[in-house]
Write an enzyme that holds these catalytic residues in place. Structure first.
Site: not given
Length: 286
Positions: A101, A103, A158, A243
């Site tokens: 993804s 994010s 993250k 995100s």
């Protein structure tokens, strides 16, 4: 980043093939050796002749039949060393992941293949993820792979924003840690003709990286204040308005025992099966 429980599958594979090999060594190998010896004894005193002789062929066939391992044993002996090496490397040294993804854009793009250091934050037991040998603790600004509290079987990636005891604030795209605004430096407003977002260089701890902040509120634009409890971490993606991270989870904090490892490098980029891999983005992750 996917929810297939590869550690469990690999652990089962290693233990199963290892147990089959051990069972063969302790139980099956003895009778097989006796059969082989008996097959050879049948030809004691006989002239076997050269490699092409009928007697030599009969001898070799009898020995091969007597010494033949069961198919399961044969495959287990072949796969066990390979699985064991992969198990050790993947569980305690490093593990590859693919970014699914956006994010973490612009730091990490969809299709990036990254390498995750599994021992930076301590040696953990596979499957149960229990730390048994502490080494280092996560630092602000680290890019970390972990299991989020709401999806404990799914890998997420993250950036570590808040450590235990920190107070995190996020208002109007300004990130504040313990009352101190995180320094930022405008890099670009893109696209030039119809600006939609800013690329901003932030410095958090020892890490300097680029985050993307849209000029208009995005899907995950959120503001708020959070205090991180002991043994937990607050996580955010670099693509701040797109995100799904600690700002939006019902339980915003990642427990220490949900940590997988530190993302340290991009080693390949591959958009799709029908495209060619690229190594232009290879390098360390800031």
């Amino acid at each position: 980043m996917g929810n297939i429980n590869l550690p469990l599958i690999l652990t089962i594979g290693v233990f199963f093939t290892g147990l089959v090999w051990l069972f063969d060594a302790l139980v099956l190998a003895g009778p097989r050796k006796q059969k082989t010896a008996a097959a050879k004894a049948q030809f004691d005193g006989k002239e076997l002749g050269d490699e092409g002789s009928d007697t030599r062929k009969l001898y070799q066939r009898a020995v091969d039949e007597a010494s033949r391992e069961p198919t399961l044993v044969e495959y287990s002996k072949s796969f066990f060393p390979v699985l064991l090496v992969v198990f050790v490397l993947r569980s305690f040294v490093a593990e590859p992941f693919q970014i699914p993804s956006g994010s973490m854009e612009p730091t990490l793009d969809i299709g990036d293949f990254i390498l995750v250091n599994k021992y930076t934050y301590g040696i953990r037991l596979p499957v149960i993820n229990k730390k048994v040998i502490p080494i280092n603790e996560p630092e602000r600004g680290d890019v970390m792979v972990f299991f989020p509290p709401h999806l404990p079987d799914t890998y997420y990636i993250k950036r570590v924003i808040g450590l235990p005891g920190d107070t995190i604030e996020y208002t109007d795209h300004q990130l504040t840690v313990n009352g101190e605004p995180v320094p930022e430096n405008l890099q670009a407003v893109l696209p030039p003709q119809r600006p939609q977002f800013r690329l901003v260089e932030e410095t958090l701890g020892e890490h300097t990286y680029t985050s993307r902040k849209y000029l208009r509120p995005g899907q995950y634009s959120r503001r708020g204040s959070w205090t991180v409890p002991e043994g937990h971490y607050f996580m955010m993606g670099d693509n701040r308005d797109n995100s799904f991270d600690s700002r939006g989870w019902d339980d915003p904090f990642v427990p220490e025992d949900h940590i997988v490892g530190k993302a340290v490098a991009v080693w390949m980029h591959w958009d799709s099966l029908f495209s060619l891999p690229s190594f232009d983005r290879a390098g360390a992750i800031n």
